[in-house]
Design a protein around this motif. Structure first.
Motif, PDB file in Angstrom:
ATOM      1  N   ASN A 144      19.374 -14.999  68.738  1.00 57.67           N
ATOM      2  CA  ASN A 144      19.710 -14.662  70.128  1.00 57.67           C
ATOM      3  C   ASN A 144      18.790 -13.545  70.614  1.00 57.67           C
ATOM      4  N   GLY A 145      18.383 -13.656  71.877  1.00 61.07           N
ATOM      5  CA  GLY A 145      17.582 -12.599  72.483  1.00 61.07           C
ATOM      6  C   GLY A 145      16.293 -13.095  73.101  1.00 61.07           C
ATOM      7  N   ASP A 146      16.184 -12.979  74.423  1.00 59.33           N
ATOM      8  CA  ASP A 146      14.941 -13.266  75.162  1.00 59.33           C
ATOM      9  C   ASP A 146      14.513 -14.731  75.141  1.00 59.33           C
ATOM     10  N   ILE A 147      15.416 -15.646  74.884  1.00 61.20           N
ATOM     11  CA  ILE A 147      15.049 -17.063  74.888  1.00 61.20           C
ATOM     12  C   ILE A 147      15.244 -17.578  76.306  1.00 61.20           C
ATOM     13  N   ASP A 148      14.139 -17.719  77.032  1.00 54.72           N
ATOM     14  CA  ASP A 148      14.233 -18.010  78.458  1.00 54.72           C
ATOM     15  C   ASP A 148      13.406 -19.211  78.905  1.00 54.72           C
ATOM     16  N   SER A 149      12.904 -19.986  77.957  1.00 52.17           N
ATOM     17  CA  SER A 149      12.107 -21.160  78.306  1.00 52.17           C
ATOM     18  C   SER A 149      12.074 -22.115  77.119  1.00 52.17           C
ATOM     19  N   PRO A 150      11.731 -23.379  77.352  1.00 54.42           N
ATOM     20  CA  PRO A 150      11.603 -24.316  76.229  1.00 54.42           C
ATOM     21  C   PRO A 150      10.591 -23.864  75.191  1.00 54.42           C
ATOM     22  N   ALA A 151       9.441 -23.360  75.646  1.00 51.82           N
ATOM     23  CA  ALA A 151       8.416 -22.921  74.698  1.00 51.82           C
ATOM     24  C   ALA A 151       8.892 -21.731  73.874  1.00 51.82           C
ATOM     25  N   LYS A 152       9.624 -20.820  74.499  1.00 54.94           N
ATOM     26  CA  LYS A 152      10.141 -19.652  73.776  1.00 54.94           C
ATOM     27  C   LYS A 152      11.188 -20.094  72.759  1.00 54.94           C
ATOM     28  N   ALA A 153      11.980 -21.082  73.115  1.00 48.07           N
ATOM     29  CA  ALA A 153      12.974 -21.599  72.185  1.00 48.07           C
ATOM     30  C   ALA A 153      12.299 -22.147  70.924  1.00 48.07           C
ATOM     31  N   ARG A 154      11.255 -22.927  71.115  1.00 47.18           N
ATOM     32  CA  ARG A 154      10.513 -23.478  69.983  1.00 47.18           C
ATOM     33  C   ARG A 154       9.915 -22.359  69.132  1.00 47.18           C
ATOM     34  N   HIS A 155       9.351 -21.352  69.799  1.00 42.94           N
ATOM     35  CA  HIS A 155       8.745 -20.233  69.089  1.00 42.94           C
ATOM     36  C   HIS A 155       9.778 -19.490  68.248  1.00 42.94           C
TER      37      HIS A 155
ATOM     38  N   GLN B 215      22.021 -18.181  83.393  1.00 44.74           N
ATOM     39  CA  GLN B 215      22.694 -17.789  84.624  1.00 44.74           C
ATOM     40  C   GLN B 215      21.941 -18.350  85.825  1.00 44.74           C
ATOM     41  N   GLY B 216      22.589 -19.246  86.562  1.00 49.42           N
ATOM     42  CA  GLY B 216      21.939 -19.885  87.690  1.00 49.42           C
ATOM     43  C   GLY B 216      20.945 -20.953  87.301  1.00 49.42           C
ATOM     44  N   ARG B 217      20.876 -21.239  86.023  1.00 48.18           N
ATOM     45  CA  ARG B 217      19.935 -22.245  85.533  1.00 48.18           C
ATOM     46  C   ARG B 217      20.541 -22.994  84.348  1.00 48.18           C
ATOM     47  N   PRO B 218      21.684 -23.605  84.539  1.00 50.85           N
ATOM     48  CA  PRO B 218      22.349 -24.265  83.410  1.00 50.85           C
ATOM     49  C   PRO B 218      21.569 -25.429  82.839  1.00 50.85           C
ATOM     50  N   TRP B 219      20.632 -25.970  83.623  1.00 52.73           N
ATOM     51  CA  TRP B 219      19.807 -27.091  83.132  1.00 52.73           C
ATOM     52  C   TRP B 219      18.790 -26.644  82.084  1.00 52.73           C
ATOM     53  N   ILE B 220      18.745 -25.345  81.774  1.00 53.41           N
ATOM     54  CA  ILE B 220      17.803 -24.879  80.755  1.00 53.41           C
ATOM     55  C   ILE B 220      18.084 -25.536  79.406  1.00 53.41           C
ATOM     56  N   PHE B 221      19.346 -25.889  79.142  1.00 53.73           N
ATOM     57  CA  PHE B 221      19.669 -26.519  77.866  1.00 53.73           C
ATOM     58  C   PHE B 221      19.056 -27.920  77.790  1.00 53.73           C
ATOM     59  N   ARG B 222      19.116 -28.637  78.867  1.00 56.47           N
ATOM     60  CA  ARG B 222      18.487 -29.956  78.937  1.00 56.47           C
ATOM     61  C   ARG B 222      16.969 -29.832  78.770  1.00 56.47           C
ATOM     62  N   GLU B 223      16.391 -28.835  79.429  1.00 51.88           N
ATOM     63  CA  GLU B 223      14.945 -28.635  79.348  1.00 51.88           C
ATOM     64  C   GLU B 223      14.502 -28.289  77.927  1.00 51.88           C
ATOM     65  N   ILE B 224      15.259 -27.409  77.275  1.00 50.88           N
ATOM     66  CA  ILE B 224      14.896 -27.012  75.915  1.00 50.88           C
ATOM     67  C   ILE B 224      15.026 -28.180  74.952  1.00 50.88           C
ATOM     68  N   GLN B 225      16.131 -28.919  75.045  1.00 54.38           N
ATOM     69  CA  GLN B 225      16.318 -30.034  74.122  1.00 54.38           C
ATOM     70  C   GLN B 225      15.228 -31.079  74.280  1.00 54.38           C
ATOM     71  N   HIS B 226      14.836 -31.358  75.520  1.00 54.51           N
ATOM     72  CA  HIS B 226      13.761 -32.329  75.754  1.00 54.51           C
ATOM     73  C   HIS B 226      12.453 -31.836  75.127  1.00 54.51           C
ATOM     74  N   TYR B 227      12.179 -30.543  75.270  1.00 60.57           N
ATOM     75  CA  TYR B 227      10.944 -29.989  74.711  1.00 60.57           C
ATOM     76  C   TYR B 227      10.968 -30.029  73.185  1.00 60.57           C
ATOM     77  N   LEU B 228      12.125 -29.693  72.592  1.00 59.25           N
ATOM     78  CA  LEU B 228      12.225 -29.744  71.130  1.00 59.25           C
ATOM     79  C   LEU B 228      12.064 -31.163  70.613  1.00 59.25           C
ATOM     80  N   ASP B 229      12.552 -32.133  71.378  1.00 57.43           N
ATOM     81  CA  ASP B 229      12.481 -33.532  70.951  1.00 57.43           C
ATOM     82  C   ASP B 229      11.098 -34.146  71.146  1.00 57.43           C
ATOM     83  N   THR B 230      10.420 -33.764  72.220  1.00 57.51           N
ATOM     84  CA  THR B 230       9.192 -34.464  72.622  1.00 57.51           C
ATOM     85  C   THR B 230       7.945 -33.593  72.686  1.00 57.51           C
TER      86      THR B 230
END
Length: 340
Positions: free
Chosen positions: A200-211, A228-243
């Motif tokens: 946990n901490g500073d994970i604010d994008s798909p690329a950061k999640a992968r890193h 906050q205000g961007r609940p679709w970030i989970f969809r974005e991260i999962q797509h990036y991790l998958d593809t």
């Protein structure tokens, strides 16, 4: 990702955030791709259990499993009782708060203040684990201060006490939310444990999640402020991790639908007066950085009815959609403050 008998659909967890991760927000994030969402912390102070705030925090009606409830306090017996009561009310996972840096929590020796007393930490963990027959998890930080980092000792203690998973925010209590998260510390903790570790901490994008997953070896990641205000970030991260590919920004028409539905859920959950006020901060987060959003928000903050608020949001997003199909962030908005 496995926590006790529960297999999460992915490795994305919504962080518990006071005043944010209420039932409407948790359910929305799960629909948007989060594998689990942890509730706002519920105090172990029995005198406060009957308050409207605590009763709302304990409301999980219609929520997708697993239901994880965070409890906070500094007395082992009170924490054990709080765990049992919340399990009776539907909690399937109990999470212990030893990470909150807020003064009002630390001033009563709870949250991250507990990291100063490792013996007490052990007594609380043992008491809660023994009190319930559901998995118990722990959310903590790297230490009380930069000179007193004890995350590794706390983590090993947690594992020995029967904690089923550990979420570690890569900062000390002293750091609050300043500076960079300590992913090296999370990596060291993960390497020393056999139970799942959630970074946990500073994970604010798909690329950061992968890193972060690569840098820490963590079993999962926990996302708080970035959702906050961007609940679709989970969809974005999962797509990036998958593809390995980045999804385009969501269409404004979809954001309009998501936000208006979110508002309806908030109004139904909190009622007219409180619903209108709680919704203000969410609207501010959804619109931050969008064209003309500063002026829109100043007008929106003055509205006192849910009907007027919802109509203003719809009109603002309709006007944005006339200029662009997808979200475009163009304003910094550093000086904007949301109102409740």
């Amino acid at each position: 990702m496995q926590i006790g008998p529960y297999t999460l659909k992915n490795r994305l967890v919504v962080a518990p955030m006071a005043g944010v991760t209420d039932r409407p927000f948790r359910m929305l994030c799960k629909r948007m791709g989060a594998g689990m969402a942890v509730s706002e912390m519920i105090t172990s102070n029995k005198a406060l259990w009957g308050t409207a705030k605590t009763l709302r925090r304990a409301d999980h009606q219609g929520e997708a499993e697993p239901i994880s409830v965070q409890i906070a306090g500094a007395d082992p017996e009170q924490m054990a009782l709080a765990a049992r009561v919340n399990v009776e009310q539907g909690a399937q996972i109990i999470d212990i708060n030893m990470g909150c840096p807020a003064k009002k929590v630390c001033n009563v020796a709870a949250g991250s203040a507990l990291l100063r007393d490792e013996a007490l930490v052990g007594r609380i963990l043992e008491a809660v684990v023994k009190a319930v027959d559901v998995p118990v998890t722990l959310k903590t930080r790297t230490g009380w201060s930069r000179d007193n980092r004890n995350a590794l000792r706390i983590a090993k203690l947690a594992e020995s006490c029967g904690i089923a998973a550990l979420a570690l925010h890569g900062r000390t209590r002293e750091d609050l939310y300043r500076g960079d998260a300590e992913y090296d510390t999370i990596r060291q903790v993960k390497a020393a444990l056999t139970i799942p570790v959630i970074a946990n901490g500073d994970i604010d994008s798909p690329a950061k999640a992968r890193h972060v997953l690569d840098a820490t070896g963590a079993d999962a990641i926990m996302i708080g402020r970035a959702a906050q205000g961007r609940p679709w970030i989970f969809r974005e991260i999962q797509h990036y991790l998958d593809t390995g590919e980045t999804l385009p920004a969501p269409k404004i028409a979809e954001v309009r639908e998501v936000l208006l539905d979110h508002l309806d859920e908030l109004y139904a959950f909190y009622g007219e007066y409180s619903g209108c006020r709680v919704a203000r901060k969410h609207i501010a987060w959804y619109t931050k950085g969008l064209r003309g959003s500063n002026d829109f928000r100043q007008t929106m903050y003055a509205l006192e009815s849910t009907t007027g608020q919802k109509a203003a949001v719809a009109l603002y997003l309709d006007r944005l959609a006339e200029a662009s199909e997808r979200l475009e962030y163009i304003e910094a908005d550093e000086n904007d403050n949301h109102a409740e």
